[in-house]
Design a protein around this motif. Structure first.
Motif, PDB file in Angstrom:
ATOM      1  N   ARG A  76       1.869   7.804 -13.455  1.00  0.00           N
ATOM      2  CA  ARG A  76       3.030   7.213 -14.136  1.00  0.00           C
ATOM      3  C   ARG A  76       3.484   5.943 -13.436  1.00  0.00           C
ATOM      4  NH1 ARG A  76       6.090  12.146 -14.218  1.00  0.00           N
ATOM      5  NH2 ARG A  76       7.913  10.918 -13.640  1.00  0.00           N
ATOM      6  N   LEU A  77       3.450   5.946 -12.095  1.00  0.00           N
ATOM      7  CA  LEU A  77       3.833   4.740 -11.356  1.00  0.00           C
ATOM      8  C   LEU A  77       2.855   3.602 -11.653  1.00  0.00           C
ATOM      9  CD1 LEU A  77       5.570   3.231  -9.294  1.00  0.00           C
ATOM     10  CD2 LEU A  77       4.192   4.276  -7.474  1.00  0.00           C
ATOM     11  N   LEU A  78       1.568   3.927 -11.704  1.00  0.00           N
ATOM     12  CA  LEU A  78       0.560   2.913 -12.045  1.00  0.00           C
ATOM     13  C   LEU A  78       0.844   2.321 -13.422  1.00  0.00           C
ATOM     14  CD1 LEU A  78      -2.251   1.572 -11.382  1.00  0.00           C
ATOM     15  CD2 LEU A  78      -3.253   3.460 -12.678  1.00  0.00           C
ATOM     16  N   ASP A  79       1.140   3.179 -14.399  1.00  0.00           N
ATOM     17  CA  ASP A  79       1.424   2.712 -15.756  1.00  0.00           C
ATOM     18  C   ASP A  79       2.703   1.872 -15.802  1.00  0.00           C
ATOM     19  OD1 ASP A  79      -0.802   3.940 -16.788  1.00  0.00           O
ATOM     20  OD2 ASP A  79       0.261   5.744 -17.448  1.00  0.00           O
ATOM     21  N   HIS A  80       3.677   2.257 -14.993  1.00  0.00           N
ATOM     22  CA  HIS A  80       5.001   1.641 -15.056  1.00  0.00           C
ATOM     23  C   HIS A  80       5.050   0.293 -14.347  1.00  0.00           C
ATOM     24  CE1 HIS A  80       9.352   1.427 -15.301  1.00  0.00           C
ATOM     25  NE2 HIS A  80       9.440   1.301 -13.983  1.00  0.00           N
ATOM     26  N   ALA A  81       4.322   0.160 -13.255  1.00  0.00           N
ATOM     27  CA  ALA A  81       4.414  -1.050 -12.438  1.00  0.00           C
ATOM     28  C   ALA A  81       3.858  -2.258 -13.181  1.00  0.00           C
ATOM     29  CB  ALA A  81       3.655  -0.839 -11.123  1.00  0.00           C
ATOM     30  N   GLY A  82       4.555  -3.391 -13.041  1.00  0.00           N
ATOM     31  CA  GLY A  82       4.053  -4.638 -13.582  1.00  0.00           C
ATOM     32  C   GLY A  82       3.299  -5.400 -12.507  1.00  0.00           C
ATOM     33  N   VAL A 112       0.872  -1.176   0.000  1.00  0.00           N
ATOM     34  CA  VAL A 112       0.000   0.000   0.000  1.00  0.00           C
ATOM     35  C   VAL A 112       0.904   1.219   0.000  1.00  0.00           C
ATOM     36  CG1 VAL A 112      -1.770   1.310   1.226  1.00  0.00           C
ATOM     37  CG2 VAL A 112      -1.843  -1.195   1.248  1.00  0.00           C
ATOM     38  N   THR A 113       0.803   2.058  -1.016  1.00  0.00           N
ATOM     39  CA  THR A 113       1.596   3.287  -1.038  1.00  0.00           C
ATOM     40  C   THR A 113       0.685   4.486  -0.803  1.00  0.00           C
ATOM     41  OG1 THR A 113       1.423   3.637  -3.440  1.00  0.00           O
ATOM     42  CG2 THR A 113       3.248   2.267  -2.652  1.00  0.00           C
ATOM     43  N   VAL A 114       1.218   5.464  -0.084  1.00  0.00           N
ATOM     44  CA  VAL A 114       0.486   6.688   0.244  1.00  0.00           C
ATOM     45  C   VAL A 114       1.307   7.862  -0.282  1.00  0.00           C
ATOM     46  CG1 VAL A 114      -0.530   8.078   2.074  1.00  0.00           C
ATOM     47  CG2 VAL A 114      -0.422   5.581   2.333  1.00  0.00           C
ATOM     48  N   ALA A 115       0.826   8.512  -1.335  1.00  0.00           N
ATOM     49  CA  ALA A 115       1.574   9.619  -1.944  1.00  0.00           C
ATOM     50  C   ALA A 115       3.013   9.198  -2.232  1.00  0.00           C
ATOM     51  CB  ALA A 115       1.540  10.855  -1.055  1.00  0.00           C
ATOM     52  N   ALA A 116       3.151   8.048  -2.878  1.00  0.00           N
ATOM     53  CA  ALA A 116       4.484   7.500  -3.143  1.00  0.00           C
ATOM     54  C   ALA A 116       5.330   8.482  -3.953  1.00  0.00           C
ATOM     55  CB  ALA A 116       4.365   6.180  -3.894  1.00  0.00           C
ATOM     56  N   ALA A 117       6.610   8.559  -3.592  1.00  0.00           N
ATOM     57  CA  ALA A 117       7.524   9.498  -4.250  1.00  0.00           C
ATOM     58  C   ALA A 117       8.749   8.781  -4.812  1.00  0.00           C
ATOM     59  CB  ALA A 117       7.951  10.585  -3.268  1.00  0.00           C
ATOM     60  N   PRO A 118       8.547   7.827  -5.730  1.00  0.00           N
ATOM     61  CA  PRO A 118       9.704   7.123  -6.289  1.00  0.00           C
ATOM     62  C   PRO A 118      10.610   8.072  -7.063  1.00  0.00           C
ATOM     63  CG  PRO A 118       7.743   6.662  -7.588  1.00  0.00           C
ATOM     64  CD  PRO A 118       7.290   7.408  -6.366  1.00  0.00           C
ATOM     65  N   PRO A 136       4.488  -8.641  -8.105  1.00  0.00           N
ATOM     66  CA  PRO A 136       3.650  -9.837  -8.238  1.00  0.00           C
ATOM     67  C   PRO A 136       2.802 -10.125  -7.002  1.00  0.00           C
ATOM     68  CG  PRO A 136       5.885 -10.474  -7.680  1.00  0.00           C
ATOM     69  CD  PRO A 136       5.895  -8.969  -7.796  1.00  0.00           C
ATOM     70  N   PHE A 137       2.113  -9.098  -6.505  1.00  0.00           N
ATOM     71  CA  PHE A 137       1.264  -9.210  -5.318  1.00  0.00           C
ATOM     72  C   PHE A 137       0.278  -8.048  -5.380  1.00  0.00           C
ATOM     73  CE2 PHE A 137       5.673  -7.927  -4.317  1.00  0.00           C
ATOM     74  CZ  PHE A 137       5.498  -6.553  -4.336  1.00  0.00           C
ATOM     75  N   PRO A 138      -0.778  -8.055  -4.552  1.00  0.00           N
ATOM     76  CA  PRO A 138      -1.739  -6.948  -4.611  1.00  0.00           C
ATOM     77  C   PRO A 138      -1.091  -5.617  -4.229  1.00  0.00           C
ATOM     78  CG  PRO A 138      -2.647  -8.820  -3.408  1.00  0.00           C
ATOM     79  CD  PRO A 138      -1.190  -9.107  -3.610  1.00  0.00           C
ATOM     80  N   VAL A 139      -1.376  -4.579  -4.998  1.00  0.00           N
ATOM     81  CA  VAL A 139      -0.834  -3.232  -4.770  1.00  0.00           C
ATOM     82  C   VAL A 139      -1.972  -2.225  -4.790  1.00  0.00           C
ATOM     83  CG1 VAL A 139       0.759  -1.455  -5.587  1.00  0.00           C
ATOM     84  CG2 VAL A 139       1.337  -3.876  -5.895  1.00  0.00           C
ATOM     85  N   ARG A 140      -2.029  -1.392  -3.760  1.00  0.00           N
ATOM     86  CA  ARG A 140      -3.012  -0.315  -3.701  1.00  0.00           C
ATOM     87  C   ARG A 140      -2.267   1.002  -3.527  1.00  0.00           C
ATOM     88  NH1 ARG A 140      -4.921  -4.031  -5.436  1.00  0.00           N
ATOM     89  NH2 ARG A 140      -6.730  -5.269  -4.752  1.00  0.00           N
ATOM     90  N   MET A 141      -2.374   1.880  -4.495  1.00  0.00           N
ATOM     91  CA  MET A 141      -1.718   3.181  -4.463  1.00  0.00           C
ATOM     92  C   MET A 141      -2.754   4.239  -4.108  1.00  0.00           C
ATOM     93  SD  MET A 141       0.446   2.835  -7.992  1.00  0.00           S
ATOM     94  CE  MET A 141       1.518   1.428  -8.306  1.00  0.00           C
TER      95      MET A 141
END
Length: 246
Positions: A206-212, A120-126, A185-190
């Motif tokens: 962009r992170l949503l588009d980029h993540a596999g 679970v990411t909250v305002a993720a800043a990669p 390869p697991f559930p992800v909630r941004m």
């Protein structure tokens, strides 16, 4: 009360944890924040009420851990997080990464996916050292970082300015996640607030588009800011953890 863990690098990391059922939840905080923040404390109480194992900690140079903040970098804080998870938790964990902690959690997920039950990411800043600080610097600020080794930036969250070092910038480039495949390869909630002035909404998209991954979702909360600490925001974080665990 905090306990302490010595890392292989000799850093003394402060942590608090509560026992409970697994998969446990690990909270990874943001840049220059600590484990006494609203989200970390609220989630600790929430996990206790769920009888869910929970761990929060301070990176080196943050909170009650050893070290000087200005001497740290992403690689150090990633190493701290990895060691804490390996030493203090059993089995796969749900990582909750806030702001910089979102970047750190992605590094952990890339390095040891077998220990991640969900994210679970909250305002993720990669990659924020590059796409935030460096990209936003003036030429004079870039020159200051490269020749003097540092530049001071005003902060909305503290009286003292942020000191951004050449080491932080250069080490950040060694830990980028948006420039190469990012399998999750697991559930992800941004989660992302639309009124966040620190992390733009387009970073989240962009992170949503980029993540596999087959189970990756982004939720935008209208009007929420970067702190993401209102009762509505906190409840959404908890629901997202439940969703990942389900």
């Amino acid at each position: 009360m905090s306990e302490y863990l010595e890392t292989p690098a000799g850093r003394r990391i402060a942590f608090q944890r509560s026992n409970g059922r697994g998969p446990g939840v690990v909270f990874l905080g943001g840049f220059k924040s600590d484990m006494t923040g609203t989200k970390a404390a609220w989630l600790h109480d929430w996990a206790r009420g769920q009888n869910r194992a929970f761990l929060r900690f301070d990176y080196s140079g943050h909170g009650d851990s050893s070290g000087v903040f200005e001497e740290g970098c992403i690689g150090d804080w990633f190493a701290d997080a990895r060691h804490v998870i390996e030493a203090l938790t059993d089995g796969p964990q749900v990582l909750v990464g806030s702001s910089m902690g979102g970047w750190i959690s992605l590094l952990v997920a890339r390095a040891m996916p077998q220990r991640v039950a969900g994210l679970v990411t909250v305002a993720a800043a990669p990659d924020f050292t590059e796409q935030g600080f460096w990209a936003g610097f003036s030429e004079a600020q870039r020159q200051a970082v490269m020749t003097k080794g540092r530049v001071a930036l005003p902060s909305d969250y503290a009286d003292q300015p942020y000191v951004i070092t050449r080491r932080l910038i250069e080490d950040g480039r060694d830990h980028l996640v948006m420039n190469q495949p990012l399998p999750l390869p697991f559930p992800v909630r941004m989660l992302q607030g639309t009124a966040d002035t620190d992390v733009p909404v387009d970073w989240a998209v962009r992170l949503l588009d980029h993540a596999g991954g087959d189970d990756v979702r982004l939720t935008l909360l209208k009007g929420a800011d970067h702190r993401f600490s209102t009762s509505e925001c906190l409840a959404l974080i908890a629901r997202s953890i439940d969703d990942v665990l389900a």
